[in-house]
Scaffold this active site. Structure first.
Site, PDB file in Angstrom:
ATOM      1  CB  SER A   1      -4.625   4.790   4.245  1.00 25.54           C
ATOM      2  OG  SER A   1      -3.514   4.753   5.114  1.00 25.54           O
TER       3      SER A   1
ATOM      4  CE1 TYR B   1      -0.829   5.143   0.153  1.00 28.87           C
ATOM      5  CE2 TYR B   1      -1.213   5.913   2.391  1.00 28.87           C
ATOM      6  CZ  TYR B   1      -1.313   4.930   1.434  1.00 28.87           C
ATOM      7  OH  TYR B   1      -1.910   3.720   1.752  1.00 28.87           O
TER       8      TYR B   1
HETATM    9  P1  NAD Z   1       0.189  -3.684  -3.564  1.00 29.83           P
HETATM   10  O1  NAD Z   1       1.392  -2.956  -4.046  1.00 29.83           O
HETATM   11  O2  NAD Z   1       0.350  -5.080  -3.039  1.00 29.83           O
HETATM   12  O3  NAD Z   1      -0.928  -3.707  -4.699  1.00 29.83           O
HETATM   13  C1  NAD Z   1      -1.201  -2.584  -5.482  1.00 29.83           C
HETATM   14  C2  NAD Z   1      -2.013  -3.010  -6.674  1.00 29.83           C
HETATM   15  O4  NAD Z   1      -2.256  -1.846  -7.495  1.00 29.83           O
HETATM   16  C3  NAD Z   1      -1.293  -4.029  -7.574  1.00 29.83           C
HETATM   17  O5  NAD Z   1      -2.219  -4.944  -8.098  1.00 29.83           O
HETATM   18  C4  NAD Z   1      -0.728  -3.143  -8.694  1.00 29.83           C
HETATM   19  O6  NAD Z   1      -0.485  -3.833  -9.918  1.00 29.83           O
HETATM   20  C5  NAD Z   1      -1.874  -2.157  -8.840  1.00 29.83           C
HETATM   21  N1  NAD Z   1      -1.490  -0.933  -9.547  1.00 29.83           N
HETATM   22  C6  NAD Z   1      -0.394  -0.154  -9.361  1.00 29.83           C
HETATM   23  N2  NAD Z   1      -0.402   0.865 -10.242  1.00 29.83           N
HETATM   24  C7  NAD Z   1      -1.525   0.727 -10.993  1.00 29.83           C
HETATM   25  C8  NAD Z   1      -2.094   1.455 -12.070  1.00 29.83           C
HETATM   26  N3  NAD Z   1      -1.516   2.569 -12.564  1.00 29.83           N
HETATM   27  N4  NAD Z   1      -3.254   1.014 -12.617  1.00 29.83           N
HETATM   28  C9  NAD Z   1      -3.854  -0.112 -12.151  1.00 29.83           C
HETATM   29  N5  NAD Z   1      -3.374  -0.830 -11.122  1.00 29.83           N
HETATM   30  C10 NAD Z   1      -2.219  -0.424 -10.554  1.00 29.83           C
HETATM   31  O7  NAD Z   1      -0.464  -2.718  -2.470  1.00 29.83           O
HETATM   32  P2  NAD Z   1      -1.435  -3.001  -1.208  1.00 29.83           P
HETATM   33  O8  NAD Z   1      -0.627  -2.868   0.010  1.00 29.83           O
HETATM   34  O9  NAD Z   1      -2.263  -4.226  -1.420  1.00 29.83           O
HETATM   35  O10 NAD Z   1      -2.346  -1.695  -1.301  1.00 29.83           O
HETATM   36  C11 NAD Z   1      -3.641  -1.688  -1.820  1.00 29.83           C
HETATM   37  C12 NAD Z   1      -4.367  -0.453  -1.328  1.00 29.83           C
HETATM   38  O11 NAD Z   1      -4.450  -0.473   0.085  1.00 29.83           O
HETATM   39  C13 NAD Z   1      -3.684   0.864  -1.711  1.00 29.83           C
HETATM   40  O12 NAD Z   1      -4.651   1.827  -2.073  1.00 29.83           O
HETATM   41  C14 NAD Z   1      -2.999   1.259  -0.424  1.00 29.83           C
HETATM   42  O13 NAD Z   1      -2.819   2.648  -0.332  1.00 29.83           O
HETATM   43  C15 NAD Z   1      -3.986   0.757   0.596  1.00 29.83           C
HETATM   44  N6  NAD Z   1      -3.405   0.554   1.929  1.00 29.83           N
HETATM   45  C16 NAD Z   1      -2.390  -0.323   2.107  1.00 29.83           C
HETATM   46  C17 NAD Z   1      -1.856  -0.467   3.366  1.00 29.83           C
HETATM   47  C18 NAD Z   1      -0.746  -1.429   3.648  1.00 29.83           C
HETATM   48  O14 NAD Z   1      -0.199  -1.389   4.756  1.00 29.83           O
HETATM   49  N7  NAD Z   1      -0.370  -2.297   2.742  1.00 29.83           N
HETATM   50  C19 NAD Z   1      -2.369   0.273   4.444  1.00 29.83           C
HETATM   51  C20 NAD Z   1      -3.409   1.163   4.203  1.00 29.83           C
HETATM   52  C21 NAD Z   1      -3.922   1.293   2.948  1.00 29.83           C
END
Ligand code: NAD
Length: 258
Positions: free
Chosen positions: A140, A153
């Site tokens: 991130s 985080y």
């Molecule tokens: P999201 O909530 O859409 O997806 C998260 C996924 O993780 C889902 O498939 C969920 O079922 C799964 N998950 C949650 N708990 C779990 C567990 N205990 N075991 C297995 N799977 C589990 O989130 P996203 O926005 O797609 O984020 C994905 C990654 O990208 C994360 O690591 C997040 O920190 C990172 N990220 C997101 C953003 C953003 O703006 N969305 C920015 C930077 C980084």
């Protein structure tokens, strides 16, 4: 011969996009994450049909090392040796540090940081012996800079970047490459949760939160697209990316350039 990829947390958001893009590039894919069984089966079947590859679902809870081991066993049995891991599963919790719930701290460190250690230690021996492996950690902008109220985080993502560099060094002469992708804000269910929470907490509309809070840090004033991240992840698996190792690749509209 098709490569095998595991994409954690791929029943939603960025992970789903990466799983789809890797399948489109010819990889057999294991998807993982939580959600409604019928919706997950729809995702699995469409990845398989669109990519003309095999796609298998693992319901492993990645906060539990023994379930990560079971996920690897299933991947090996159904798809073969694991060539590519995308450590993507992650959750967020926003709270002042003095009120930060201890269970949320533990969850975030377990999922956003420790799970990537477990997937890597399980994949490494096989990657080393096969002299090829790609480990992509979805970190991130918060792996590089902090924001208030996101202690767990920010700690987990900074730690993930440190782990990325160490893995890159240990795998360098074995054909293994490990990099971190550092996205800014992407409009996924994870960010939707933050928008709604912030709107309530600050008595703002969701639109005000998007424009005045979320995108305030992002100079382009645009969300990063899931497909942009997915294409970067696919690029990291290609030969052209062979000398990219241990890097933190920002894809954040200029956020951390400030
Ligand atoms: P999201 O909530 O859409 O997806 C998260 C996924 O993780 C889902 O498939 C969920 O079922 C799964 N998950 C949650 N708990 C779990 C567990 N205990 N075991 C297995 N799977 C589990 O989130 P996203 O926005 O797609 O984020 C994905 C990654 O990208 C994360 O690591 C997040 O920190 C990172 N990220 C997101 C953003 C953003 O703006 N969305 C920015 C930077 C980084």
């Amino acid at each position: 011969m098709a490569r095998t990829a595991i994409v954690t947390g791929s029943t939603s958001g960025i992970g789903e996009g990466i799983a789809r893009a890797l399948a489109a590039s010819g990889c057999n894919v294991m998807i993982n994450g939580f959600g409604d069984a019928a919706a997950i089966e729809k995702i699995r079947a469409s990845i398989e049909a669109d990519g003309k590859v095999k796609c298998v679902y693992s319901p492993a809870d990645l906060t539990k090392p023994e379930q990560i081991e079971a996920m690897f066993a299933t991947a090996r049995e159904k798809l073969g040796p694991v060539d590519i891991i995308v450590n993507n599963a992650g959750v967020q919790h926003v709270s002042p540090i003095e009120d930060f719930p201890v269970d949320k701290w533990n969850l975030i460190i377990n999922l956003n940081l420790n799970a990537a250690f477990h997937t890597t230690r399980l994949a490494f021996p096989e990657m080393k012996s096969r002299k090829w492996g790609r480990i992509i950690n979805i970190a991130s902008a918060h792996a590089l800079v902090a924001s208030p109220f996101k202690a767990a985080y920010v700690s987990a993502k900074h730690g993930l970047l440190g782990m990325t560099k160490t893995i890159a060094l240990e795998g360098a002469t074995f054909g293994i490459r490990c990099n971190a992708i550092c996205p800014g804000y992407v409009h996924t269910p994870l960010v939707d949760g933050q928008i709604n929470d912030t709107a309530k907490a600050r008595n703002m509309t969701p639109e005000q939160v998007i424009n005045n809070v979320i995108l305030a840090a992002q100079p382009t004033k645009e969300f990063v697209k899931v497909t942009d991240i997915a294409q970067l992840a696919v690029f990291l698996t290609t030969d052209a990316a062979n000398q990219i190792n241990g890097a933190a690749l920002s894809i954040d509209g200029g956020w951390v350039a400030q």
